[in-house]
Design a protein around this motif. Structure first.
Motif, PDB file in Angstrom:
ATOM      1  N   ALA A  51       0.860  -1.185   0.000  1.00 42.18           N
ATOM      2  CA  ALA A  51       0.000   0.000   0.000  1.00 42.18           C
ATOM      3  C   ALA A  51       0.897   1.236   0.000  1.00 42.18           C
ATOM      4  CB  ALA A  51      -0.904   0.004   1.231  1.00 42.18           C
ATOM      5  N   ILE A  52       0.622   2.163  -0.909  1.00 43.98           N
ATOM      6  CA  ILE A  52       1.456   3.360  -1.022  1.00 43.98           C
ATOM      7  C   ILE A  52       0.658   4.464  -1.710  1.00 43.98           C
ATOM      8  CG2 ILE A  52       2.541   2.864  -3.268  1.00 43.98           C
ATOM      9  CD1 ILE A  52       4.601   3.844  -0.236  1.00 43.98           C
ATOM     10  N   ASP A  53       1.012   5.706  -1.418  1.00 45.38           N
ATOM     11  CA  ASP A  53       0.304   6.829  -2.029  1.00 45.38           C
ATOM     12  C   ASP A  53       0.529   6.865  -3.547  1.00 45.38           C
ATOM     13  OD1 ASP A  53       2.506   9.162  -2.631  1.00 45.38           O
ATOM     14  OD2 ASP A  53       3.082   7.902  -0.927  1.00 45.38           O
ATOM     15  N   GLN A  54      -0.409   7.486  -4.265  1.00 48.37           N
ATOM     16  CA  GLN A  54      -0.386   7.488  -5.729  1.00 48.37           C
ATOM     17  C   GLN A  54       0.877   8.124  -6.305  1.00 48.37           C
ATOM     18  OE1 GLN A  54      -2.290   5.987  -7.896  1.00 48.37           O
ATOM     19  NE2 GLN A  54      -3.897   5.294  -6.543  1.00 48.37           N
ATOM     20  N   ASP A  55       1.350   9.221  -5.732  1.00 48.80           N
ATOM     21  CA  ASP A  55       2.545   9.878  -6.274  1.00 48.80           C
ATOM     22  C   ASP A  55       3.769   8.970  -6.185  1.00 48.80           C
ATOM     23  OD1 ASP A  55       1.096  12.161  -6.901  1.00 48.80           O
ATOM     24  OD2 ASP A  55       1.715  13.251  -5.098  1.00 48.80           O
ATOM     25  N   THR A  56       3.950   8.331  -5.052  1.00 48.57           N
ATOM     26  CA  THR A  56       5.076   7.415  -4.886  1.00 48.57           C
ATOM     27  C   THR A  56       4.912   6.221  -5.808  1.00 48.57           C
ATOM     28  OG1 THR A  56       5.356   8.120  -2.597  1.00 48.57           O
ATOM     29  CG2 THR A  56       6.373   6.019  -3.219  1.00 48.57           C
ATOM     30  N   LYS A  57       3.711   5.708  -5.919  1.00 46.35           N
ATOM     31  CA  LYS A  57       3.430   4.575  -6.799  1.00 46.35           C
ATOM     32  C   LYS A  57       3.843   4.889  -8.231  1.00 46.35           C
ATOM     33  CE  LYS A  57      -0.577   1.993  -8.492  1.00 46.35           C
ATOM     34  NZ  LYS A  57      -2.009   1.739  -8.288  1.00 46.35           N
ATOM     35  N   GLU A  58       3.420   6.036  -8.733  1.00 48.56           N
ATOM     36  CA  GLU A  58       3.754   6.413 -10.115  1.00 48.56           C
ATOM     37  C   GLU A  58       5.259   6.575 -10.291  1.00 48.56           C
ATOM     38  OE1 GLU A  58       1.354   9.823 -11.135  1.00 48.56           O
ATOM     39  OE2 GLU A  58      -0.482   8.727 -10.649  1.00 48.56           O
ATOM     40  N   MET A  59       5.931   7.181  -9.316  1.00 45.22           N
ATOM     41  CA  MET A  59       7.372   7.373  -9.393  1.00 45.22           C
ATOM     42  C   MET A  59       8.108   6.029  -9.410  1.00 45.22           C
ATOM     43  SD  MET A  59      10.365   7.271  -7.311  1.00 45.22           S
ATOM     44  CE  MET A  59       9.735   7.330  -5.662  1.00 45.22           C
ATOM     45  N   LEU A  60       7.675   5.096  -8.570  1.00 46.84           N
ATOM     46  CA  LEU A  60       8.335   3.795  -8.516  1.00 46.84           C
ATOM     47  C   LEU A  60       8.149   3.015  -9.815  1.00 46.84           C
ATOM     48  CD1 LEU A  60       7.456   2.773  -4.859  1.00 46.84           C
ATOM     49  CD2 LEU A  60       9.722   3.395  -5.745  1.00 46.84           C
ATOM     50  N   ILE A  61       6.952   3.028 -10.368  1.00 49.60           N
ATOM     51  CA  ILE A  61       6.694   2.331 -11.629  1.00 49.60           C
ATOM     52  C   ILE A  61       7.525   2.952 -12.749  1.00 49.60           C
ATOM     53  CG2 ILE A  61       4.947   1.895 -13.400  1.00 49.60           C
ATOM     54  CD1 ILE A  61       2.922   1.553 -11.077  1.00 49.60           C
ATOM     55  N   GLU A  62       7.644   4.260 -12.735  1.00 49.14           N
ATOM     56  CA  GLU A  62       8.406   4.953 -13.774  1.00 49.14           C
ATOM     57  C   GLU A  62       9.912   4.720 -13.650  1.00 49.14           C
ATOM     58  OE1 GLU A  62       9.195   9.547 -14.851  1.00 49.14           O
ATOM     59  OE2 GLU A  62       7.078   8.957 -14.753  1.00 49.14           O
ATOM     60  N   THR A  63      10.438   4.712 -12.433  1.00 47.47           N
ATOM     61  CA  THR A  63      11.882   4.603 -12.250  1.00 47.47           C
ATOM     62  C   THR A  63      12.397   3.166 -12.168  1.00 47.47           C
ATOM     63  OG1 THR A  63      11.703   4.795  -9.837  1.00 47.47           O
ATOM     64  CG2 THR A  63      12.045   6.841 -11.101  1.00 47.47           C
ATOM     65  N   ASP A  64      11.535   2.199 -11.828  1.00 44.52           N
ATOM     66  CA  ASP A  64      11.976   0.812 -11.702  1.00 44.52           C
ATOM     67  C   ASP A  64      10.830  -0.151 -12.040  1.00 44.52           C
ATOM     68  OD1 ASP A  64      13.189  -1.590 -11.114  1.00 44.52           O
ATOM     69  OD2 ASP A  64      13.537  -1.155  -8.996  1.00 44.52           O
ATOM     70  N   PRO A  65      10.418  -0.187 -13.325  1.00 43.63           N
ATOM     71  CA  PRO A  65       9.288  -1.039 -13.706  1.00 43.63           C
ATOM     72  C   PRO A  65       9.584  -2.536 -13.615  1.00 43.63           C
ATOM     73  CG  PRO A  65      10.287  -0.048 -15.646  1.00 43.63           C
ATOM     74  CD  PRO A  65      10.948   0.581 -14.440  1.00 43.63           C
ATOM     75  N   GLU A  66      10.852  -2.914 -13.514  1.00 38.60           N
ATOM     76  CA  GLU A  66      11.174  -4.333 -13.340  1.00 38.60           C
ATOM     77  C   GLU A  66      10.803  -4.822 -11.944  1.00 38.60           C
ATOM     78  OE1 GLU A  66      15.054  -5.635 -14.564  1.00 38.60           O
ATOM     79  OE2 GLU A  66      15.090  -4.160 -16.179  1.00 38.60           O
ATOM     80  N   THR A  67      10.789  -3.911 -10.981  1.00 41.63           N
ATOM     81  CA  THR A  67      10.461  -4.265  -9.594  1.00 41.63           C
ATOM     82  C   THR A  67       9.039  -3.869  -9.235  1.00 41.63           C
ATOM     83  OG1 THR A  67      12.762  -4.017  -8.888  1.00 41.63           O
ATOM     84  CG2 THR A  67      11.084  -3.884  -7.173  1.00 41.63           C
ATOM     85  N   PHE A  68       8.648  -2.645  -9.558  1.00 41.68           N
ATOM     86  CA  PHE A  68       7.358  -2.085  -9.153  1.00 41.68           C
ATOM     87  C   PHE A  68       6.440  -2.018 -10.366  1.00 41.68           C
ATOM     88  CE2 PHE A  68      10.742  -0.301  -6.492  1.00 41.68           C
ATOM     89  CZ  PHE A  68      10.311  -0.704  -5.240  1.00 41.68           C
ATOM     90  N   TRP A  69       5.264  -2.626 -10.250  1.00 42.05           N
ATOM     91  CA  TRP A  69       4.371  -2.700 -11.400  1.00 42.05           C
ATOM     92  C   TRP A  69       2.931  -2.821 -10.936  1.00 42.05           C
ATOM     93  CZ3 TRP A  69       2.078  -7.582 -13.058  1.00 42.05           C
ATOM     94  CH2 TRP A  69       2.345  -8.642 -12.198  1.00 42.05           C
ATOM     95  N   GLN A  70       2.007  -2.811 -11.900  1.00 45.35           N
ATOM     96  CA  GLN A  70       0.596  -2.981 -11.570  1.00 45.35           C
ATOM     97  C   GLN A  70      -0.129  -3.666 -12.721  1.00 45.35           C
ATOM     98  OE1 GLN A  70      -1.422   0.764 -10.991  1.00 45.35           O
ATOM     99  NE2 GLN A  70      -0.521   1.669 -12.796  1.00 45.35           N
ATOM    100  N   THR A  71      -1.210  -4.299 -12.391  1.00 41.05           N
ATOM    101  CA  THR A  71      -2.137  -4.830 -13.385  1.00 41.05           C
ATOM    102  C   THR A  71      -3.324  -3.868 -13.420  1.00 41.05           C
ATOM    103  OG1 THR A  71      -3.325  -6.140 -11.734  1.00 41.05           O
ATOM    104  CG2 THR A  71      -1.464  -7.227 -12.854  1.00 41.05           C
ATOM    105  N   PRO A  72      -4.222  -4.004 -14.380  1.00 42.96           N
ATOM    106  CA  PRO A  72      -5.392  -3.114 -14.411  1.00 42.96           C
ATOM    107  C   PRO A  72      -6.183  -3.120 -13.106  1.00 42.96           C
ATOM    108  CG  PRO A  72      -5.202  -4.262 -16.500  1.00 42.96           C
ATOM    109  CD  PRO A  72      -4.153  -4.858 -15.575  1.00 42.96           C
ATOM    110  N   HIS A  73      -6.138  -4.216 -12.373  1.00 44.61           N
ATOM    111  CA  HIS A  73      -6.843  -4.321 -11.095  1.00 44.61           C
ATOM    112  C   HIS A  73      -6.400  -3.234 -10.109  1.00 44.61           C
ATOM    113  CE1 HIS A  73      -8.754  -6.281  -7.646  1.00 44.61           C
ATOM    114  NE2 HIS A  73      -7.612  -6.164  -6.994  1.00 44.61           N
ATOM    115  N   TYR A  74      -5.151  -2.798 -10.181  1.00 44.63           N
ATOM    116  CA  TYR A  74      -4.605  -1.843  -9.220  1.00 44.63           C
ATOM    117  C   TYR A  74      -4.615  -0.391  -9.701  1.00 44.63           C
ATOM    118  CZ  TYR A  74      -3.209  -5.956  -6.684  1.00 44.63           C
ATOM    119  OH  TYR A  74      -3.234  -7.140  -5.996  1.00 44.63           O
TER     120      TYR A  74
END
Length: 115
Positions: A51-74
């Motif tokens: 669980a994480i705030d949206q801004d951090t979530k977007e930053m993590l997906i953008e900077t390290d998509p091999e580790t941090f990701w989402q499916t349409p469910h999230y």
């Protein structure tokens, strides 16, 4: 260091005010004082949910998509999939701690009305 469910939950349970529980039928770690889960199992193989705030979530997906990701469910939900096989396990542990802090600052959820 290699991450797996046991290592991430052990780390999370070592943080202040945490307890082992369940969320959506999966094992979870919650903040004890507000009952909110910040880490739980996933139906996605090789990943857990943080669980994480949206801004951090977007930053993590953008900077390290091999580790941090989402499916349409999230999409649109403050939850992020995290792969155990991250090349930067220290960053993953730091994000678990950040997630606990963010979750601890949230109010206790309102009780759901019985139908």
């Amino acid at each position: 260091m290699s991450l797996d469910w046991n290592s991430v939950t052990a780390f999370a349970l070592g943080l202040p005010d945490t307890e082992l529980s369940t969320s959506y039928g999966k094992p979870a770690i919650k903040v004890a004082s507000n009952g909110r889960a910040f880490l739980h199992g996933s139906r996605e193989e090789g990943s857990f949910v943080l669980a994480i705030d949206q801004d951090t979530k977007e930053m993590l997906i953008e900077t390290d998509p091999e580790t941090f990701w989402q499916t349409p469910h999230y999409h649109g939900w403050p939850g992020l999939l995290v792969r155990y096989g991250s090349p930067d396990p220290e960053r993953v542990l730091a994000m678990i701690e950040r997630s606990r802090d963010w979750t601890a600052a949230r109010p206790r959820p309102k009780p759901r009305k019985k139908a």
